[in-house]
Design an enzyme around this catalytic site. Sequence first.
Site, PDB file in Angstrom:
ATOM      1  N   GLU A 125     -18.493   1.117  14.257  1.00  0.00           N
ATOM      2  CA  GLU A 125     -18.672   2.509  14.705  1.00  0.00           C
ATOM      3  C   GLU A 125     -19.868   3.185  14.036  1.00  0.00           C
ATOM      4  OE1 GLU A 125     -15.656   5.475  12.421  1.00  0.00           O
ATOM      5  OE2 GLU A 125     -14.722   3.865  13.537  1.00  0.00           O
ATOM      6  N   HIS A 128       0.277  -1.165  17.480  1.00  0.00           N
ATOM      7  CA  HIS A 128       0.344   0.213  17.991  1.00  0.00           C
ATOM      8  C   HIS A 128       1.603   0.446  18.812  1.00  0.00           C
ATOM      9  CE1 HIS A 128      -4.004  -0.317  17.271  1.00  0.00           C
ATOM     10  NE2 HIS A 128      -3.834   0.862  16.729  1.00  0.00           N
ATOM     11  N   CYS A 153      -3.204  -5.420  12.777  1.00  0.00           N
ATOM     12  CA  CYS A 153      -3.674  -4.440  11.786  1.00  0.00           C
ATOM     13  C   CYS A 153      -2.523  -4.130  10.833  1.00  0.00           C
ATOM     14  CB  CYS A 153      -4.147  -3.182  12.518  1.00  0.00           C
ATOM     15  SG  CYS A 153      -5.013  -1.991  11.478  1.00  0.00           S
ATOM     16  N   TRP A 191     -16.150   7.130   6.958  1.00  0.00           N
ATOM     17  CA  TRP A 191     -15.022   8.051   7.133  1.00  0.00           C
ATOM     18  C   TRP A 191     -15.027   9.191   6.117  1.00  0.00           C
ATOM     19  CZ3 TRP A 191     -10.639   3.929   8.428  1.00  0.00           C
ATOM     20  CH2 TRP A 191     -10.912   3.388   9.691  1.00  0.00           C
ATOM     21  N   GLU A 245       0.811  -1.236   0.000  1.00  0.00           N
ATOM     22  CA  GLU A 245       0.000   0.000   0.000  1.00  0.00           C
ATOM     23  C   GLU A 245       0.838   1.278   0.000  1.00  0.00           C
ATOM     24  OE1 GLU A 245      -3.234  -0.108   2.888  1.00  0.00           O
ATOM     25  OE2 GLU A 245      -3.487  -2.255   2.632  1.00  0.00           O
TER      26      GLU A 245
HETATM   27  N1  GLN Z   1      -5.322  -2.532   4.889  1.00  0.00           N
HETATM   28  C1  GLN Z   1      -5.239  -1.448   5.828  1.00  0.00           C
HETATM   29  C2  GLN Z   1      -3.800  -1.309   6.313  1.00  0.00           C
HETATM   30  O1  GLN Z   1      -3.145  -2.324   6.402  1.00  0.00           O
HETATM   31  C3  GLN Z   1      -6.153  -1.679   7.022  1.00  0.00           C
HETATM   32  C4  GLN Z   1      -6.125  -0.541   8.000  1.00  0.00           C
HETATM   33  C5  GLN Z   1      -7.183  -0.603   9.101  1.00  0.00           C
HETATM   34  O2  GLN Z   1      -7.733  -1.620   9.405  1.00  0.00           O
HETATM   35  N2  GLN Z   1      -7.453   0.482   9.746  1.00  0.00           N
HETATM   36  O3  GLN Z   1      -3.355  -0.241   6.649  1.00  0.00           O
HETATM   37 ZN    ZN Z   2      -7.089  -2.687  11.259  1.00  0.00          ZN
END
Ligand code: GLN
Ligand code: ZN
Length: 567
Positions: free
Chosen positions: A412, A501, A533, A368, A291
Amino acid sequence: QLDEPFLVLDLKENEKSLFHTVYTKIGKECPKLKIIVATYFEGLRDNLQTAVSLPIVALHIDIVRYPEQLDEVLNTLPPKLIISLGVVDGRNVWKNDFTQSLQFIVKAINKIGSERIMLAPSCSLLHSPCDLDLETNEKVLIPEIKQWLAFAKQKIAEIVVLKYLALKDNMGNITSKLNENISIHNSRKISKIIYNEEIKQRLDEITEKDTKRENIFYDRRKKQYRSLNLPLFPTTTIGSFPQTPEIRNWRAKLKKEEITKTEYNDFLKKETKKAIHWQEEIGIDVLVHGEFERNDMVEYFGEQLEGFVFTENAWVQSYGSRCVKPPIIFGDVYRSNPMTVEWSKYAQSLTKKYVKGMLTGPVTILQWSFVRNDQPRWQTCMQVALAIRDEIIDLEKAGIKIIQIDEPAIREGLPLRRIDWENYLEWAVRAFRIATSGVKDETQIHTHMCYSEFNDIIHNIADMDADVITIECSRSQMELLDAFANFKYPNEIGPGVYDIHSPRIPSRDEIIYLLEKAKEVIPAEQLWVNPDCGLKTRDWEETKKALIEMVQAAKSLRKKITESVLL
Ligand code: GLN
Ligand code: ZN
């Protein structure tokens, strides 16, 4: 003013009576204080009696989110209580419709007299960008759309105008402002840039078949097993790799036109290639392209879809000290060109392993963004879903076998009142299914969710029918998995094995410990191994060390299981 949005939630009797206790005490100790209680984002509904019987001077209600409450509130108001009418949307970016607001205000004046009425935005302006006047680049925000918008500063001016209009006080030639407002709203209704008949028709023609994969998961799974041939505990990541200062720098240079698009893309290709080779090297099973080309997981798609517009300065707080600049959905959404296919194809061309296609889901894109207010939200969401559906089909055609659709924002979007949950969940899940049901059984659909509790929505998540779901799990030490275990969630799951995180590198043993724990509640053949994540906020050094531990943990578990079968 005391903000009490809690009063628009489903309250227990003891919570209601606490309001009396507390406000009576405040009233006794500070008898001269004039208190306004502010409620917003929903209606008071069954808490109306509680609110109006508090010893306060004024009560604020949200007429934008819940106009239905106006009559009842006016009928229930005790003789001296002042009502503050939240008529200007503090949570969105659209210019107020004066004609409609005046109807509400005049109704209130007729009922209780103007002396007892205050006018206000529906909620705090914290959620609204600051000043539309700062948007001066007509190439970014074209004048036709700009005239439909109002940010915080403009919203306050609207309230003042509404006051004079309601009082029929023609100070400063106020009627011309009303006429101008009427003509701006009319221009929106007939604008050529908002409406697209083709997409409207496509929405009308959606059938049940479009919301279902060809076969049920049980059958798809066998086909995917045969065609993908993945090991037990397949390892993968959630999509993004570090967005380094270097990448940001190149993006900034492109924006300032200091480099060409080709130079920028060549740089991104190099980064992608490095990421692919490195994942191969450490032995990850299902790769991602990283990405690197994306500024943000919603903005990137918004920029390529029709119906979206962007600003230069419309930042709002997201949480803590973090801010976001949400896109604005002003019109019918559709896809005029493939959005991610070239990058996915390029990444897949570099390796024999599978590279996951990576998309943001329709609900998260909606959630969002600032969403148009001239049609129901679900309708806009279905338009986005169709665009994502086309993208998924194109990815499949380009040879991509595994496609992930991120939906971190599903939860959310839940309405504040329980009674409204099912309706929302029904269309949110439907949007996801429309997006993902256009592919063959062999194509494996993943979804990803984070910052979520799953217990109370687990049947809706199962209803999304993704072949694999990856979730944030490590901070709860796999406890979030219980929802899936109790429900006997049938599809595959990747519970996150480390917290992205934190810069801390997880040890192999602790990952094995978490996976063993997961294995106690979910059958091993259903489990995937991945971080919580995406990794865009981490640096490469941490990322590399952590993922090596993760891959080794999965390998050691595989070995243990094979041995236990053989011995
Ligand atoms: N594919 C996104 C990433 O890896 C997913 C981000 C998310 O879940 N907020 O950044
Ligand atoms: Zn995520």
